[in-house]
Design an enzyme around this catalytic site. Structure first.
Site, PDB file in Angstrom:
ATOM      1  N   CYS A   1       0.856  -1.026   0.086  1.00  0.00           N
ATOM      2  CA  CYS A   1       0.316   0.052  -0.202  1.00  0.00           C
ATOM      3  C   CYS A   1       0.917   1.449  -0.106  1.00  0.00           C
ATOM      4  O   CYS A   1       2.087   1.277  -0.186  1.00  0.00           O
ATOM      5  CB  CYS A   1      -0.737   0.130   1.124  1.00  0.00           C
ATOM      6  SG  CYS A   1      -0.115   0.019   2.710  1.00  0.00           S
ATOM      7  N   GLN A   2       0.358   2.485   0.305  1.00  0.00           N
ATOM      8  CA  GLN A   2       1.030   3.758   0.051  1.00  0.00           C
ATOM      9  C   GLN A   2       2.646   3.687   1.293  1.00  0.00           C
ATOM     10  O   GLN A   2       3.409   3.509   1.453  1.00  0.00           O
ATOM     11  CB  GLN A   2       0.129   4.496   0.344  1.00  0.00           C
ATOM     12  CG  GLN A   2       0.431   5.802  -0.336  1.00  0.00           C
ATOM     13  CD  GLN A   2       1.510   5.898  -1.566  1.00  0.00           C
ATOM     14  OE1 GLN A   2       0.495   5.483  -2.790  1.00  0.00           O
ATOM     15  NE2 GLN A   2       2.274   6.281  -2.667  1.00  0.00           N
TER      16      GLN A   2
END
Length: 290
Positions: A182-183
């Site tokens: 994810c980020q």
């Protein structure tokens, strides 16, 4: 949670001939009435008091509950990593695995981040996605999210996708060597826990998420650098995010001047709005006096 129960209390003061009745409901203390009864007179004077409701603090503070839930989740995640039930990869190692070994990369970011930039060949299945609903339950959450910093960070209101596991099962068998990212690394770790509990045994978590990746680590597609996919709002417009500051240190003054000009523009607009509001106020005042 067990409700707070207060007894009914009656207090009689014979000296002042005053009778006070305090009654309590399950969650409230109520000052119901105040009656003054003189003993030497047959006249009765009744004074009605407004009912005062004091809500008992019988629910755990929401923010404290969130902190406790996150602490419990971190302990579970640390145990999974410590026991190597979920293996750890750096962004560079993940890039090697994707490019050289053709390992699948599962991108669990919401659409507002994925649409800006994504890893070439990755599979996008968000664990939390942007909540576009406008129902009675969603609007207060949107207002709260905006007031609590969404205006600054640009992060929209997100909702858990109940179909996350079925969607992953459609794409990948449970024995697949699956890289999850994810980020920033938190949502992907939560996704790894869900996948592990669902029977996936070859999970690899990208530590630090895409924010920790360098340009050469991964083959990226999209309109923005991968590190910039998680920024937004006023902070992005003014260039005050960590990612933009790091870029400014590399790019030099030309990059910084763009955001400095934006900041000056914001001050000019705010000043113009303030002066305009004053002028409108004076104009309305003149209309009222005539």
């Amino acid at each position: 949670m067990e409700a707070l129960s207060l007894p009914t209390i009656s207090v009689t003061n014979s000296n002042s001939n005053t009778y006070i009745s305090l009654s309590a409901a399950t969650n409230y203390a109520s000052l119901s009435s105040l009656q003054h009864r003189p003993s030497s007179s047959t006249k009765h004077f009744t004074m009605k008091k407004s009912v005062v409701l004091v809500k008992a603090e019988n629910e755990e503070d929401f923010e404290l509950k969130q902190v406790r839930d996150m602490a419990a989740a971190r302990k579970r995640w640390e145990a999974l990593l410590r026991d190597e039930k979920i293996k750890v990869l750096t962004p560079r190692e993940a890039g090697y695995a994707v490019q050289l070994s053709n390992k699948p990369l599962l991108d669990v970011r919401p659409s507002n981040e994925h649409n800006k930039a994504w890893v070439k060949g990755s599979t996008w299945i968000p664990i939390f996605n942007v909540d576009d609903g406008l129902d009675v339950g969603t609007i207060p959450r949107k207002i709260t999210n905006f007031a609590m910093g969404g205006w600054w960070s640009g992060m929209p209101t997100l909702s858990f996708d109940n179909l996350f596991l079925p969607k992953v099962a459609e794409k990948f068998p449970k024995d697949a060597e699956l890289i999850v990212a994810c980020q920033k690394g938190l949502r992907s770790l939560a996704a790894c826990e869900l996948l592990y509990n669902a029977g996936y045994t070859n999970l690899f978590w990208v530590q630090g998420g895409f924010d920790a990746a360098e340009e050469e680590d991964l083959v990226v597609e999209g309109s923005a650098p991968l590190k910039f996919a998680g920024i937004g709002g006023v902070s992005e417009f003014l260039g005050w995010t960590d990612q933009q500051r790091a870029a400014a240190a590399k790019e030099g003054w030309g990059y910084r001047l763009v955001f400095s000009a934006r900041l000056i523009g914001v001050f000019f607009v705010a000043d113009a709005l303030f002066i305009g509001a004053q002028q409108i106020g004076r104009y309305l005042q003149e209309i009222r006096t005539h």
